[in-house]
Design an enzyme around this catalytic site. Sequence first.
Site, short mmCIF file in Angstrom:
data_model
loop_
_atom_site.label_atom_id
_atom_site.label_comp_id
_atom_site.label_asym_id
_atom_site.label_seq_id
_atom_site.Cartn_x
_atom_site.Cartn_y
_atom_site.Cartn_z
N GLU A 192 0.83 -1.21 0.00
CA GLU A 192 0.00 0.00 0.00
C GLU A 192 0.87 1.26 0.00
O GLU A 192 0.53 2.25 -0.64
CB GLU A 192 -0.90 0.03 1.23
CG GLU A 192 -1.95 -1.06 1.27
CD GLU A 192 -2.74 -1.01 2.55
OE1 GLU A 192 -3.89 -0.57 2.51
OE2 GLU A 192 -2.19 -1.41 3.61
N TYR A 213 -12.45 27.85 0.62
CA TYR A 213 -12.34 26.40 0.44
C TYR A 213 -11.18 26.00 -0.44
O TYR A 213 -10.70 24.87 -0.37
CB TYR A 213 -13.65 25.74 0.01
CG TYR A 213 -14.35 26.33 -1.20
CD1 TYR A 213 -13.91 26.07 -2.48
CD2 TYR A 213 -15.47 27.12 -1.03
CE1 TYR A 213 -14.56 26.60 -3.57
CE2 TYR A 213 -16.13 27.65 -2.12
CZ TYR A 213 -15.66 27.39 -3.39
OH TYR A 213 -16.31 27.91 -4.46
N GLU A 260 -6.69 6.95 10.62
CA GLU A 260 -6.95 7.76 11.80
C GLU A 260 -5.89 8.84 11.96
O GLU A 260 -6.19 9.98 12.33
CB GLU A 260 -6.99 6.87 13.06
CG GLU A 260 -8.15 5.92 13.12
CD GLU A 260 -7.92 4.58 12.40
OE1 GLU A 260 -8.73 3.65 12.63
OE2 GLU A 260 -6.96 4.46 11.62
N LYS A 292 -10.95 4.66 1.92
CA LYS A 292 -10.01 3.98 1.01
C LYS A 292 -10.85 3.12 0.08
O LYS A 292 -11.56 2.21 0.53
CB LYS A 292 -9.01 3.12 1.78
CG LYS A 292 -8.00 2.41 0.86
CD LYS A 292 -7.05 1.51 1.64
CE LYS A 292 -6.03 2.36 2.34
NZ LYS A 292 -4.95 1.53 2.93
#
Length: 127
Positions: A25, A57, A76, A102
């Site tokens: 990954e 933004y 996290e 994901k």
Amino acid sequence: MRVESGYVFLKEVRFHAFHGVMPQERKVGADFLLSLRIGYDFSKALVSDEVCDTLNYAEVYALVRQEMETPSALLEHVVGRIANSLLRQFPQVSSIDIKLTKQNPPMGADCEGAGVELHLINDKTLA
């Protein structure tokens, strides 16, 4: 008129990033969707029509993009870094909701994604 609450948001922003526990990954990366909702008092902008009276933004996206470019093992950790960066850059933010997904995670499940959601209240902005 009294404004009860206001939010600036980014909806399902797509990133290719290198977050994950497994070495593969971190090497090839994965596709992510990020949604962000930021509590912010933009009541002045309702009248002024000036970008300086709101939360831009485009600036929020630039900060999020920078954090997404830094690999982490855990999602996290990624959302924690994003939240901390937003609060440092924009201390007037009253709340942050982040959802990071994901897509096609490597866990053997047939699903659209897996991820984390975080809801934070900036206790420094509470009256």
